[in-house]
Structures are given as C-alpha cells and as structure tokens.
Design an enzyme around this catalytic site. Sequence first.
Site, mmCIF file in Angstrom:
data_model
loop_
_atom_site.group_PDB
_atom_site.id
_atom_site.type_symbol
_atom_site.label_atom_id
_atom_site.label_comp_id
_atom_site.label_asym_id
_atom_site.label_seq_id
_atom_site.Cartn_x
_atom_site.Cartn_y
_atom_site.Cartn_z
ATOM 1 N N LYS A 140 -14.118 -6.685 -7.015
ATOM 2 C CA LYS A 140 -14.459 -6.806 -5.602
ATOM 3 C C LYS A 140 -15.965 -6.911 -5.465
ATOM 4 O O LYS A 140 -16.708 -6.111 -6.049
ATOM 5 C CB LYS A 140 -13.936 -5.601 -4.809
ATOM 6 C CG LYS A 140 -12.416 -5.523 -4.743
ATOM 7 C CD LYS A 140 -11.948 -4.303 -3.968
ATOM 8 C CE LYS A 140 -10.429 -4.279 -3.864
ATOM 9 N NZ LYS A 140 -9.935 -3.040 -3.195
ATOM 10 N N GLU A 154 -1.228 -0.804 -9.341
ATOM 11 C CA GLU A 154 -2.690 -0.796 -9.214
ATOM 12 C C GLU A 154 -3.220 0.605 -8.917
ATOM 13 O O GLU A 154 -2.786 1.263 -7.979
ATOM 14 C CB GLU A 154 -3.101 -1.765 -8.100
ATOM 15 C CG GLU A 154 -4.589 -1.899 -7.904
ATOM 16 C CD GLU A 154 -4.943 -2.968 -6.881
ATOM 17 O OE1 GLU A 154 -6.109 -2.996 -6.439
ATOM 18 O OE2 GLU A 154 -4.058 -3.780 -6.516
ATOM 19 N N LYS A 180 0.847 -1.176 0.000
ATOM 20 C CA LYS A 180 0.000 0.000 0.000
ATOM 21 C C LYS A 180 0.893 1.239 0.000
ATOM 22 O O LYS A 180 1.747 1.405 0.886
ATOM 23 C CB LYS A 180 -0.916 0.009 1.222
ATOM 24 C CG LYS A 180 -1.983 -1.071 1.206
ATOM 25 C CD LYS A 180 -3.035 -0.787 0.148
ATOM 26 C CE LYS A 180 -4.203 -1.744 0.243
ATOM 27 N NZ LYS A 180 -5.243 -1.453 -0.759
ATOM 28 N N ASP A 217 -0.001 -1.012 -4.834
ATOM 29 C CA ASP A 217 -1.356 -0.465 -4.871
ATOM 30 C C ASP A 217 -1.335 0.972 -4.382
ATOM 31 O O ASP A 217 -1.077 1.250 -3.214
ATOM 32 C CB ASP A 217 -2.285 -1.307 -3.994
ATOM 33 C CG ASP A 217 -3.740 -0.874 -4.114
ATOM 34 O OD1 ASP A 217 -4.037 0.015 -4.935
ATOM 35 O OD2 ASP A 217 -4.582 -1.438 -3.394
ATOM 36 N N ASP A 240 -8.669 -0.843 -10.129
ATOM 37 C CA ASP A 240 -9.443 -1.285 -8.964
ATOM 38 C C ASP A 240 -10.624 -0.343 -8.765
ATOM 39 O O ASP A 240 -11.734 -0.604 -9.212
ATOM 40 C CB ASP A 240 -8.555 -1.334 -7.729
ATOM 41 C CG ASP A 240 -9.317 -1.742 -6.464
ATOM 42 O OD1 ASP A 240 -10.517 -2.057 -6.544
ATOM 43 O OD2 ASP A 240 -8.714 -1.742 -5.382
#
Length: 370
Positions: A267, A218, A163, A191, A243
């Site tokens: 998701k 991402e 992250k 990400d 995403d």
Amino acid sequence: MKIKQIDIYAIHLPLVEPFVISYDSYDTMPSIIIKMTTDTGIVGYGESVPDDHVTGESWESTYAVLKHQLAPAMIGENPLEFEKIHDRMNRIIRDVPAAKAAIDIACFDIAGKALQVPVYQLIGGRFHQKFPITHVLSIGSPEKMANEAAERVAMGYRSFKMKVGTEVMKDVARIQAVRERVGADIAIRVDVNQGWVNAATTLRGVRALESLDIDWLEQPVKADDIDGMVEVKSKTWIPLMIDEGLHGVKEMREIIAKRAADKVNIKLMKCGGIYPAMKLANMAEMAGIECQVGSMVESSVGSAAGFHVAFSKKIMTSVELTGPLKFSKDIGDLHYDVPFIELNEQPGLGVNVDESILEELCKFKDVVKG
C-alpha cells in the site's frame, strides 16, 4: 523545474455507507490532499490517507507534518528527482509514510505531465491491460454480508474481500454464509486486519475454512508477529497474505528470509508512495512472492497512483483500490468500468481534480510558498 508552492487540504470524503473493519468504523474517510505547483506552471496532486492502526499517523498529525516539515523542505526541489526527494524527506523525519506518499504522488503526477506520459510509463511501462475489481464487504451479520455479495454478483463482480476480525467462529459463520450464497465459482479473500491476534486462534479458524476454497487469508495475526505468520503458513494450505506486517524494506527482508507469506499487500500509504512501492515489488519479485496493491480507501488521486504501480508490474496479480466507488462525492474522476478498471492514457495520474468539490469538502487549508 522547481517546486514553487504546495497547498494542503484536510478533507473528509463522504461514504455511501459506513465502512466497518475489525478495529474501527468510518462514516467519512479523513484524507489530506496536496496541490503542488512548479515554477513552470505544472500542477500535480498527491494524497495521504493515514491510519493510526496501520501507518501510525493520525489525520491531524499528518497535516502538521506536511505543513511544518515536509512541504517547506520541498520548495525549490526538482519534482523529477524522486530519489533525492525521498532522501530529503527521510533525513527530515523518520517513518510517517502516508505523509511522504502525498509528496511522492504529486511529484509523479507532475513528472508525467511534464513529459506528457502516464505515470506507469515512468516506472516500467504498462504490463496489464485491465484488472477485475474486488468488492469489499464490511463487517456485518452473516445474512447482511451474504445479501450484499449476491447483489454484487448480479452486477458482474466475480471476487470479494471479506472484512472480518471479531470472534473467530462468528467470522467463520460470516464466510460460510457468503460462500453458500455466491456459489463455488466466485473468489473470496478473507481480511482479518489482525483481529484474530495470534497463531493459535487463527489456526482454529483456518481448520473451519479449509473446505470453503478461500483464495487467501490476509493478516490474521498482529502486525509485528511475523513468526506467527510463519507458524500459520506451515500448518495450512490456504495462501497467506501479509498487509499491516509490511511497511518497508526492513519487513520485506524478514518476510522473504522466513518465507512468512505467499503474498504481500503493498500500500502506498504504508511505504511512502509510488517510488518505494516499486522497490518493494522488485524485492518480492526476486523472491517469487506475488503482490497486490491494496487500498486505504483513497480518493481518485491516491487510488490512481496505486493503479499505476499495479499496471506496470507483472508480479502484481490483484488490486483492491475501490475507494472512489465507496464515496458519495469524490474530488476526482477516476473511471471504473465495473467489474473492471482500465487506466486511461492521459499524462500524469490521469485524474482531473474538481477544485470546487475539494474546497467544499475541506475542513482546513494551508499554503506553503517559496
């Protein structure tokens, strides 16, 4: 078989340590659990983990939508009629995908239990036998992230999702530190959670990352900037994953038409559950775009639902459903054989919910009956 009652639990799942991403930090994870009971006595569980920044829903609004709109409309419906269930929800209220996901997941849990098969048998059958677990590194100092990565490698992990999403060159330093610590054979996925905002800033970071053998980058730009993704993709060999920029069919059409990404992160909380997730996976498959089932840090209930989708499709090449590993207390018993996950063959989601823990973590509750 008809839906007779829906119990709605607003809970906070306790995290072992804070979960830090570009736009927020969580000490506990807010979740909505529903318990759906049919007139035949079968019980199914569903989950909603909304996110103001991703799904456009808050914990409080999701609870209200379920209590006042979606749950009452489901009473008397057949939980096996997935198309009709989603059509009914979509006619009642636009969007709110995380709220709809809770209803969807509970219906699939019931369907599997009624037919005595795992959910993956309802959506194509099992294709994958197991998936490696990717450990998620929250944003921290380069040294802290590198140390955590080294500890996880010693435990058997072979891939990390980092992250980032603060200042671009500080993020680069974090990624460099982890790569130096874990070596060249460990997979690193980055990400950004929209944190680099635009293509210009992203390309600055990309140039510094191209020597680090990154699996993929991402969502570096804002969610609605599909053209920004196109620009970045045209100027780097690092694979790009979308995403937050993918919710449903509308976005998937644009991503395919513009060839805006190499991979998509599906998701259940963004698209509305298992049924719409399978539609997105089929679209991606036809376009030759690899898929991942990603996490909103769900409990065993929501995570299991995502795993059933991932295990049933060849085009699914990775999963990142590690929520239960982050909780000090969970409502279910989804089993991880670290560093892998293998689903069991129990009917439905294959998760046993401990209602005493559900009650313990519950902040408020409502019951909707026929």
